[in-house]
Design a protein around this motif. Structure first.
Motif, PDB file in Angstrom:
ATOM      1  N   ASN A 225      12.904 -25.156  33.144  1.00 44.13           N
ATOM      2  CA  ASN A 225      14.168 -25.815  33.489  1.00 44.13           C
ATOM      3  C   ASN A 225      14.392 -25.768  34.999  1.00 44.13           C
ATOM      4  N   PRO A 226      13.615 -26.534  35.763  1.00 48.26           N
ATOM      5  CA  PRO A 226      13.715 -26.461  37.224  1.00 48.26           C
ATOM      6  C   PRO A 226      15.079 -26.891  37.756  1.00 48.26           C
ATOM      7  N   GLU A 227      15.770 -27.778  37.047  1.00 50.05           N
ATOM      8  CA  GLU A 227      17.088 -28.205  37.523  1.00 50.05           C
ATOM      9  C   GLU A 227      18.029 -27.016  37.655  1.00 50.05           C
ATOM     10  N   MET A 228      17.995 -26.116  36.693  1.00 50.01           N
ATOM     11  CA  MET A 228      18.862 -24.950  36.733  1.00 50.01           C
ATOM     12  C   MET A 228      18.538 -24.075  37.952  1.00 50.01           C
ATOM     13  N   VAL A 229      17.239 -23.924  38.248  1.00 51.55           N
ATOM     14  CA  VAL A 229      16.829 -23.082  39.375  1.00 51.55           C
ATOM     15  C   VAL A 229      17.214 -23.743  40.693  1.00 51.55           C
ATOM     16  N   ILE A 230      17.020 -25.057  40.774  1.00 47.40           N
ATOM     17  CA  ILE A 230      17.383 -25.766  42.004  1.00 47.40           C
ATOM     18  C   ILE A 230      18.888 -25.681  42.246  1.00 47.40           C
ATOM     19  N   ARG A 231      19.681 -25.814  41.196  1.00 48.28           N
ATOM     20  CA  ARG A 231      21.141 -25.710  41.349  1.00 48.28           C
ATOM     21  C   ARG A 231      21.539 -24.318  41.838  1.00 48.28           C
ATOM     22  N   LYS A 232      20.786 -23.325  41.437  1.00 49.80           N
ATOM     23  CA  LYS A 232      21.089 -21.947  41.839  1.00 49.80           C
ATOM     24  C   LYS A 232      20.604 -21.661  43.254  1.00 49.80           C
ATOM     25  N   ARG A 233      19.383 -22.060  43.582  1.00 45.73           N
ATOM     26  CA  ARG A 233      18.761 -21.709  44.868  1.00 45.73           C
ATOM     27  C   ARG A 233      19.080 -22.702  45.982  1.00 45.73           C
ATOM     28  N   GLU A 234      19.294 -23.973  45.622  1.00 45.00           N
ATOM     29  CA  GLU A 234      19.539 -25.017  46.615  1.00 45.00           C
ATOM     30  C   GLU A 234      20.728 -25.879  46.179  1.00 45.00           C
ATOM     31  N   PRO A 235      21.925 -25.307  46.135  1.00 44.94           N
ATOM     32  CA  PRO A 235      23.085 -26.060  45.624  1.00 44.94           C
ATOM     33  C   PRO A 235      23.417 -27.316  46.433  1.00 44.94           C
ATOM     34  N   LEU A 236      23.207 -27.288  47.740  1.00 47.95           N
ATOM     35  CA  LEU A 236      23.510 -28.480  48.547  1.00 47.95           C
ATOM     36  C   LEU A 236      22.573 -29.626  48.197  1.00 47.95           C
ATOM     37  N   LEU A 237      21.313 -29.310  47.941  1.00 48.80           N
ATOM     38  CA  LEU A 237      20.377 -30.355  47.535  1.00 48.80           C
ATOM     39  C   LEU A 237      20.766 -30.892  46.162  1.00 48.80           C
ATOM     40  N   ALA A 238      21.162 -30.000  45.258  1.00 49.18           N
ATOM     41  CA  ALA A 238      21.595 -30.438  43.925  1.00 49.18           C
ATOM     42  C   ALA A 238      22.780 -31.395  44.034  1.00 49.18           C
ATOM     43  N   GLN A 239      23.705 -31.113  44.951  1.00 44.95           N
ATOM     44  CA  GLN A 239      24.846 -32.004  45.160  1.00 44.95           C
ATOM     45  C   GLN A 239      24.391 -33.384  45.636  1.00 44.95           C
ATOM     46  N   GLU A 240      23.393 -33.401  46.519  1.00 42.87           N
ATOM     47  CA  GLU A 240      22.853 -34.678  46.991  1.00 42.87           C
ATOM     48  C   GLU A 240      22.218 -35.457  45.842  1.00 42.87           C
ATOM     49  N   PHE A 241      21.503 -34.772  44.984  1.00 37.31           N
ATOM     50  CA  PHE A 241      20.887 -35.434  43.837  1.00 37.31           C
ATOM     51  C   PHE A 241      21.965 -36.014  42.922  1.00 37.31           C
ATOM     52  N   ASP A 242      23.025 -35.240  42.677  1.00 35.37           N
ATOM     53  CA  ASP A 242      24.110 -35.736  41.818  1.00 35.37           C
ATOM     54  C   ASP A 242      24.786 -36.956  42.434  1.00 35.37           C
ATOM     55  N   LYS A 243      25.045 -36.884  43.725  1.00 33.26           N
ATOM     56  CA  LYS A 243      25.732 -37.972  44.420  1.00 33.26           C
ATOM     57  C   LYS A 243      24.911 -39.259  44.402  1.00 33.26           C
ATOM     58  N   ARG A 244      23.604 -39.119  44.513  1.00 39.41           N
ATOM     59  CA  ARG A 244      22.728 -40.289  44.618  1.00 39.41           C
ATOM     60  C   ARG A 244      22.182 -40.745  43.263  1.00 39.41           C
ATOM     61  N   GLY A 245      22.432 -39.963  42.232  1.00 40.74           N
ATOM     62  CA  GLY A 245      21.897 -40.324  40.923  1.00 40.74           C
ATOM     63  C   GLY A 245      20.410 -40.119  40.808  1.00 40.74           C
ATOM     64  N   TRP A 246      19.869 -39.200  41.620  1.00 39.23           N
ATOM     65  CA  TRP A 246      18.431 -38.935  41.577  1.00 39.23           C
ATOM     66  C   TRP A 246      18.110 -37.988  40.428  1.00 39.23           C
ATOM     67  N   ALA A 247      16.969 -38.184  39.825  1.00 37.17           N
ATOM     68  CA  ALA A 247      16.554 -37.361  38.691  1.00 37.17           C
ATOM     69  C   ALA A 247      15.901 -36.064  39.163  1.00 37.17           C
ATOM     70  N   PHE A 248      16.249 -34.965  38.503  1.00 37.85           N
ATOM     71  CA  PHE A 248      15.594 -33.689  38.763  1.00 37.85           C
ATOM     72  C   PHE A 248      14.239 -33.679  38.056  1.00 37.85           C
ATOM     73  N   PRO A 249      13.295 -32.894  38.555  1.00 34.78           N
ATOM     74  CA  PRO A 249      11.997 -32.813  37.875  1.00 34.78           C
ATOM     75  C   PRO A 249      12.136 -32.151  36.511  1.00 34.78           C
ATOM     76  N   LYS A 250      11.259 -32.513  35.601  1.00 34.27           N
ATOM     77  CA  LYS A 250      11.282 -31.915  34.266  1.00 34.27           C
ATOM     78  C   LYS A 250      10.583 -30.562  34.238  1.00 34.27           C
ATOM     79  N   SER A 251       9.660 -30.368  35.171  1.00 37.88           N
ATOM     80  CA  SER A 251       8.937 -29.093  35.239  1.00 37.88           C
ATOM     81  C   SER A 251       8.316 -28.939  36.622  1.00 37.88           C
ATOM     82  N   ILE A 252       8.238 -27.715  37.098  1.00 37.62           N
ATOM     83  CA  ILE A 252       7.547 -27.395  38.349  1.00 37.62           C
ATOM     84  C   ILE A 252       6.430 -26.423  38.011  1.00 37.62           C
TER      85      ILE A 252
END
Length: 294
Positions: A225-252
């Motif tokens: 669940n990389p989205e959960m880790v990205i939201r925890k470790r890089e919250p500002l990037l997660a906000q950018e993804f949400d704002k732009r409608g970009w998809a998070f990776p399914k697996s890293i």
């Protein structure tokens, strides 16, 4: 470090190196293709041409190679002729002309099958044993072995295994910058620092990749669940993804750890995932448009 020569100076890393180095050093670029960064048309498979080009040179940055995009279009013989046999001719010409050091542009791609774990992401560093998959991976690893054979007190070799740094869709580049990507300008800086480091070792290898926010303890969740880790470790990037409608990776599946290069070379990657967003907003053609959601 005095007179400098770059092989493959018309390529992506060669051009970045030429721009970085020519501000403070005398630089010659050689390549089989012309460009503003190339001083002479030289084929590294031609030993006599190399001898003439290396005269008076102190440091060689060896970036010339066939790369991943050439797989399937160039023969295996072509890969060996350029990536392996050409590299050996570079070594021989360097020794014959008194070159004191070579900085070699290698790739993290040569880890190949070693990048794939079972149920969790793989933490990759200089101690990870490569397991090449393609002819590109195999010949880059064999080129490293050639350099190891020729390294000596008279010819120091630094091998830089760089991660992905070519144009890709914005959301992919941003995520890659967290775990398996790097800016080409940061790659050039690492090369310069490796050349400036007059160290005890005649041969050393460095993983050159962006600063990861992830921890080894994240490996299983990065895979699941990389989205959960990205939201925890890089919250500002997660906000950018949400704002732009970009998809998070399914697996890293992997994390490249560049801490050794950072510690030994005094190198620090300056351009992270959020810089991808800024470059994209600034219409930087280095960043491709986002992928379409399926």
């Amino acid at each position: 470090m005095n007179n400098i020569l770059i092989t493959g100076s018309s390529g992506r890393i060669g051009r970045a190196l030429h721009w970085k180095l020519s501000q403070n050093y005398a630089v010659m670029g050689i390549d089989i293709s012309p460009s503003s960064a190339t001083s002479k048309i030289v084929d590294i498979r031609n030993y006599e041409q190399l001898l003439r080009s290396f005269e008076g040179v102190d440091t060689v940055f060896h970036t010339a190679a066939l790369h991943a995009p050439h797989v399937g279009f160039s023969t295996e013989k072509s890969f060996y002729d350029l990536n392996v046999h050409g590299t050996e001719k570079v070594c021989k010409a360097a020794i014959a002309t008194g070159v004191s050091q070579i900085v070699f542009t290698s790739t993290t791609a040569l880890y190949g099958y070693a990048n794939h774990g079972h149920g969790k992401a793989v933490w990759v560093d200089e101690h990870t044993v490569p397991a090449p998959k393609t002819i590109y991976h195999k010949t880059k690893l064999e080129a490293e072995n050639v350099f190891k054979e020729y390294a000596s007190e008279d010819l120091a070799i630094s091998v830089l295994r760089m991660s992905r740094c070519f144009p890709e869709p914005a959301e992919q580049m941003a995520v890659y910058r967290l775990h398996r990507g790097v800016d080409y300008r940061d790659v050039a800086e690492a090369h310069l620092l490796a050349a400036q480091l007059r160290k005890q070792k005649n041969y050393d290898i460095y993983v050159i990749s962006g600063q990861t926010p992830f921890l080894k303890s994240d490996n299983q969740m990065l895979f699941e669940n990389p989205e959960m880790v990205i939201r925890k470790r890089e919250p500002l990037l997660a906000q950018e993804f949400d704002k732009r409608g970009w998809a998070f990776p399914k697996s890293i599946d992997r994390v490249y750890d560049s801490s050794y290069a950072q510690n030994v070379l005094g190198w620090k990657p300056k351009r992270g995932a959020l810089d991808i967003c800024r470059q994209f907003d600034g219409e930087d053609f280095e960043i491709l448009p986002p992928s379409k959601r399926q």
